[in-house]
Write a protein that holds these residues in place. Structure first.
Motif, PDB file in Angstrom:
ATOM      1  N   SER A  59       0.839  -1.209   0.000  1.00 21.80           N
ATOM      2  CA  SER A  59       0.000   0.000   0.000  1.00 21.80           C
ATOM      3  C   SER A  59       0.867   1.250   0.000  1.00 21.80           C
ATOM      4  O   SER A  59       0.600   2.214  -0.714  1.00 21.80           O
ATOM      5  N   ASP A 100      -5.791  -0.165  -4.881  1.00 19.66           N
ATOM      6  CA  ASP A 100      -5.302  -0.939  -3.739  1.00 19.66           C
ATOM      7  C   ASP A 100      -6.354  -1.973  -3.371  1.00 19.66           C
ATOM      8  O   ASP A 100      -7.409  -1.615  -2.836  1.00 19.66           O
ATOM      9  N   GLU A 101      -6.075  -3.234  -3.684  1.00 17.18           N
ATOM     10  CA  GLU A 101      -7.017  -4.321  -3.410  1.00 17.18           C
ATOM     11  C   GLU A 101      -8.435  -3.978  -3.839  1.00 17.18           C
ATOM     12  O   GLU A 101      -9.367  -3.999  -3.016  1.00 17.18           O
TER      13      GLU A 101
END
Ligand SMILES: Nc1ncnc2c1ncn2[C@@H]1O[C@H](COP(=O)(O)OP(=O)(O)OP(=O)(O)O)[C@@H](O)[C@H]1O
Ligand SMILES: [Mg+2]
Lengths: 815, 253
Positions: free
Chosen positions: B55, B174-175
């Motif tokens: 991240s 991010d994800e």
């Protein structure tokens, strides 16, 4: 668009700021309308004049502020008026004869003056005014009079008109919608003291300024000429209303409204930013610059400000009528007051409201601009946001200031320098308050941490106090301020009241005073009647003046303490000012504009006169040259103490006067003064309490909705609804209680300092007096209880609202 | 965009980037000399154990965070040389970002959320553009719904619509499928692929799911704040099994 959508979405969150600001603007608008309507205006009695001339200035009255002017003698003025009337474009010119008068219906006073100017004038003054004749017509005979409709008499009614020197049985010949009592010109010429104003009416179509120029040419260069072209100057010169006290009160109300609105709007938006950190971070992440975030908040505040200003000005204008009438009823405004001016004061209030909203949001917007985009990743509000360093520094600085000023106070007290000591102690008190307020998030959790008890509720309370220090600080603030304010103003009122009561009873000779029913003054006949029942001479004060070398000399006509017949008595200061010596014969101009020479004696005045009079005249001499003015005051020692009040008062009734115990009159005077002070005090306290309610309701409901999730978790964990509500209520109650005690403690030094400062404020001839500090505990207790109740109630209401939904639905809520 | 073919141009260049966090006494190196180059017109997946700095790397690459050391270059611009305002303006023009779960402003409708960066930039983007972008993610009919009326996957797709509206040089996610079920996750992934395949954009994406990573052109692996391995650099599509094996190896360490 964004700001608008945000405000709509967050309507409930900004509602506190909106209410506070609406009330603020309403108060401000009402105060401003009332003040603007009480500003000097050309009185109705001169509303028809195009040009008005007054003699040259001759110094100031004994109050040091009112301009005293020279006077034209009747003959002089008539000649000038004749010349002016003959000038181009002048339709009529009037040498005005104005004098004190009282209209009686038997023993009853009818009507009275509308402002501070004498009420009666000659019929020839009628065209100078804006009044219309409603019924009947001019007073063509000496026994006819024209009355204002407000006196409630009709044409043909019989009345008695009292002047200073005579009583005239008259028939009402006409009724106007004006304010003046108008009599035949010949009678007015005998009754008035010289001429103080020449007014002119221009021919239709003539230019007022040009006519003014021609009037100026006729008069001597010192005279001042006002034309209808300059209404403001005219108003400033001729307005005779005295609304100063009322205006003071209104300014106070307005200032308080602005101050507190800034405060509440500030808290609202600061809280908004704290609660909306994540959303702001998201905006930053998708591309809002810090400047845009700041502008967005300013935009929201502007929207709230605009809406609140609109609502507030509507309320305010409606309120202005009520407020004005209320103040007229309390004699804080003169009876002629009416709503005259709306647009400008309302515009000013709206602008102030907008500025207030923006000022309030400034700090919050700076904070919002500092939010980092990545904070969008952190769920929930960031509760353990560290205390900004500036808070600690500011608190330390304020505490240091307090310590330093405290030390300086001690030093000044040791030097017996009361003035310095007072200023310093007040400063120390203020600095302590600031320190307590700024450092609240630091000390409050510690204080609440001392809370005893091992119950889970007590433990939770201590933990919550640690975690929510800033919130508690915000909750404590209103009670801190209110308690400080209450101790200061209540203490001040109590202290000053007691001190006035003890030290301000001036020496009025004589056990009884002759009073007039309309407080306008006494006729000569009333004084004669009093003299018949007095032991020794009546102490009468005919307030008048003479001119020495063109300068005003404040004078008094006396029975008791009168100088020898045919002489005048100067105080040593007056003698020195004009270079007179005892036994000199000096040239004077009398109040009526005639000239004379008179021998002067120089001797100090008795204490009752010492403070204001410069020259004393035998009563009859003063009256001879000032026939137009009622006598200001008279007191006497009754000849037969037991029978006096009844018989004398009965005799005086026909003159619109009565007798009263001197002590009682003084008591009433002091009581009146204290009443006014207490009125101010309670207006301040009521306003502050109202604002505390709005502010606390706002803070607590925002805090409760921000803590919805915590509360729901607490409920899920097994707490009853009432337990959760009790937690919030106890928290708010404790914070308020701490605020009240701390505020009271910290403002006590300032109060004692004020007490010290008052020592020199009384009779300067006697030196410092002993002033003891009085704090009305009962009243302070009432204020504190009200404040506490507000805190508890606001917490209870917002808690029950936040707890309305089921815990699971709140916990499940996203974001 | 311009004449240089996408395949030969670097969209993102992260060089020797370090980032430390101090939590109390602890000093954690979230990034410790990470270097990564992402070519334009590709979809790159970043994988690695929890806490390996994925991240953080993405935040630095997207200009949401500033590294303590090293340089980040996006679309030829050194982010370190930009001030806060310049960086923000660059970000909203050239970089799109999709967070894992919190993406939309509650107060605004899907269409308004989509237009937000363009509006903030003062561009003349109208509802038409928003509807077109929502059409691409299959949500045209939900344009006037507010976030709380949308499912997690739908919100995610609105966020993608927003991120691609201004055709950014790089889209960082991010994800993006982390909180979604299989079907919804696939929809979101389809959108991201379309960004690369249809519009020639560049996507940098963090994921924990080997199946998701397998749809990338290239997979890089992180551990202890550094890029330690990669698959697909040779142009061959990485296979899910190979990705899973590499991951298992890293997590075992
Ligand atoms: N704000 C912060 N304060 C302190 N430490 C942090 C912070 N943000 C990240 N870290 C630490 O930096 C390291 C890398 O974090 P990062 O979020 O980049 O990991 P990640 O690879 O994304 O993990 P995950 O797969 O769990 O999301 C971790 O050890 C984390 O604890
Ligand atoms: Mg992560």
């Amino acid at each position: 668009m964004i700001a608008f959508a945000m405000v709509r979405h967050r309507l409930r969150a900004v509602v506190g700021g909106f209410i506070a600001l609406t009330l603020g603007v309403a108060l401000l608008a009402a105060s401003a309308v009332v003040i603007a309507s009480s500003l000097p205006a050309v009185p109705q009695r001169y509303g028809g004049a195009d040009v008005m001339a007054v003699p040259e200035a001759a110094g100031t009255r004994s109050d040091g502020a009112t301009v005293a002017r020279a006077v034209w003698s009747g003959a002089e003025a008539d000649a000038l008026a004749g010349e002016i009337a003959a000038a181009d474009g002048v339709e009529a010119a009037v040498a005005e004869r104005r004098f004190d008068a009282r209209v009686m219906d038997g023993e009853r006073i009818v009507g009275g003056p509308a402002d501070g100017a004498p009420v009666a004038a000659g019929w020839s003054s009628f065209p100078l005014g804006a009044a219309r004749m409603l019924d009947g017509g001019a007073p063509s005979e000496r026994d006819q009079v024209v009355l204002p409709a407000s006196y409630g008499r009709s044409v043909g009614d019989r009345v008695t008109v009292l002047t200073a020197g005579a009583a005239w049985p008259m028939t009402v010949s006409g009724v106007t919608d004006g304010e003046d009592v108008l009599v035949a010109d010949a009678l007015a010429a005998e009754s008035a003291t010289g001429v103080s104003l020449i007014g002119a009416v221009a021919e239709p179509g003539a230019d007022a300024a040009a006519v003014g120029g021609r009037v100026r040419d006729v008069l001597d260069p010192g005279a001042e000429v006002f034309t209808a072209a300059d209404q403001a100057a005219m108003a400033a010169e001729f307005d005779a209303t005295d609304d100063w006290v009322g205006q003071q009160l209104l300014v106070l109300v307005g200032a308080l409204a602005v101050f507190v609105s800034v405060f509440v709007v500030g808290t609202t938006f600061t809280f908004q930013v704290a609660v909306r950190r994540r959303e702001i971070a998201l905006l930053r992440a998708v591309g809002a610059t810090p400047g845009q975030v700041r502008r967005m908040l300013l935009g929201e505040a502007a929207l709230v400000g605009a809406a609140a200003s609109a609502a507030g000005s509507v309320l305010g204008v409606a309120g202005a009528f009520l407020l004005g009438d209320w103040m007229v009823g309390r004699e804080l405004l003169s009876g002629t007051w009416e709503v005259r001016s709306v647009a400008v004061p309302v515009a000013a209030a709206v602008l102030t409201g907008m500025a207030t909203a923006l000022a309030g949001v400034l700090g919050a917007s700076r904070r919002a601009a500092g939010v980092a985009p990545l904070e969008a990743l952190r769920p929930g509000e960031t509760r353990s946001e560290p205390l900004p360093r500036w808070r600690l520094w500011a608190a330390a600085a304020a505490a240091a200031t307090a310590a330093a000023t405290g030390a300086a106070t001690a030093a000044a007290t040791a030097r017996a320098d009361a003035e310095d000591a007072m200023g310093l102690a007040l400063g120390a008190s203020l600095a302590l308050l600031v320190a307590a307020a700024v450092a609240a998030p630091v000390h409050l959790p510690r204080i609440l941490g001392l809370l005893p008890g091992r119950s889970p509720m007590a433990e939770l309370l201590r933990a919550e106090a640690r975690a929510g220090a800033r919130r508690l600080g915000a909750v404590m603030m209103p009670s801190l301020l209110i308690s400080a304010l209450a101790v200061t103003v209540l203490g001040l009122t109590g202290t000053v009241g007691a001190a006035i009561d003890e030290h301000s009873r001036g020496e009025i000779p004589g056990a009884a005073m002759v009073m007039s029913g309309d407080e306008e003054g006494l006729t000569d006949r009333a004084l004669d009647l009093a003299g018949e029942h007095a032991e020794g001479e009546v102490f009468s004060q005919l307030s008048t003046g003479v001119y020495a070398g063109g300068r005003w000399v404040e004078s008094v006509g006396l029975h008791r303490y009168a100088p020898e017949e045919g002489t005048v008595q100067a105080s040593p200061e007056t003698a020195e000012r004009f270079g007179w010596r005892d036994g000199d014969t000096v040239e004077l101009t009398w109040a009526d504009g005639t000239e004379g020479t008179v021998p002067v004696t120089v001797a100090p005045f008795p204490p009752a006169l010492e403070l204001w009079a410069e020259l004393a005249l035998p009563y009859d001499l003063a009256r001879e040259h000032d026939p137009g003015a009622f006598t200001a005051a008279a007191s006497l020692d009754p000849a037969e103490p037991d029978g006096l009040p009844g018989t004398l008062s009965g005799a005086l009734a026909g003159q619109g006067a009565y007798v009263q115990d001197t002590a009682r009159v003084i008591d009433d005077g002091i009581a009146g003064e204290l009443r006014l002070m207490r009125l101010f005090t309670w207006v301040i306290l009521a306003l502050s309490l109202g604002y505390a309610a709005v502010s606390l309701g706002n803070t607590l409901s925002l805090a409760a909705s921000a803590r919805r999730r915590d509360l729901a978790l607490l409920r899920v964990a097994g707490a009853h609804r009432w337990q959760a509500a009790a937690l919030l209520t106890a928290e708010s109650g404790l914070a308020s209680a701490v605020g009240l005690s701390v505020g009271a403690l910290l403002s006590l030094p300032g109060l004692f300092a004020l007490g010290i400062g008052l020592r020199d404020e009384f009779d300067p001839r006697k030196g410092p007096v002993e002033v003891s500090v009085h704090l009305p505990w009962a009243e302070f207790g009432a204020v504190a209880a009200a404040c506490l109740a507000v805190g508890l109630l606001a917490a209870l209401v917002s808690a029950s609202r936040a707890l309305r939904r089921t815990p699971s639905s709140v916990v499940a809520e996203r974001g | 965009m311009n004449a240089i073919p996408h395949a030969t141009r670097d969209a993102v260049r992260v060089a020797a980037v370090a980032k430390h966090h101090t939590a109390g006494e602890h000093r954690v190196a979230a990034l410790d000399g990470a270097s990564l180059t992402v070519r334009a017109g590709t979809l790159t997946a970043v994988m690695g154990p929890s806490g390996s700095g994925k991240s953080t790397l993405l935040h630095c690459a997207a200009g949401l965070d500033r590294p303590d050391a090293g340089t980040v270059t996006v679309d030829g611009v050194d982010l370190g040389s930009l001030g806060e305002r310049g960086l923000t303006e660059f970000r909203r023009r050239r970089i799109g970002f999709v967070f894992q779960d919190y993406n939309l402003v509650d107060a605004l409708t899907a269409a308004q959320n989509t237009l937000l960066p363009a509006r903030l930039a003062g561009a003349r983007a109208g509802r038409r553009h928003a509807l077109a972008a929502l059409e691409e993610v299959g949500l045209r009919d939900r344009a006037d719904h507010r976030p709380h009326q949308l499912s997690g996957g739908e919100q995610q797709r609105v966020a993608i619509a927003r991120a691609v509206l201004s055709r950014p040089a790089v889209l960082c996610a991010d994800e993006p499928t982390g909180a979604l079920d299989l079907a919804r996750g696939r929809q979101v992934l389809d959108r991201l692929r379309a960004v690369v395949d249809v519009h020639g954009g560049t996507v940098l994406m963090v994921t924990h799911d080997p199946a998701v990573a397998a749809r990338a052109d290239r997979v890089v692996f992180m551990a202890d704040g550094r890029i330690v391995d990669e698959l697909g650099a040779d142009g061959a599509a990485p296979a899910a099994e190979a990705v899973a094996v590499r991951m298992a190896g890293l997590e075992a360490v």
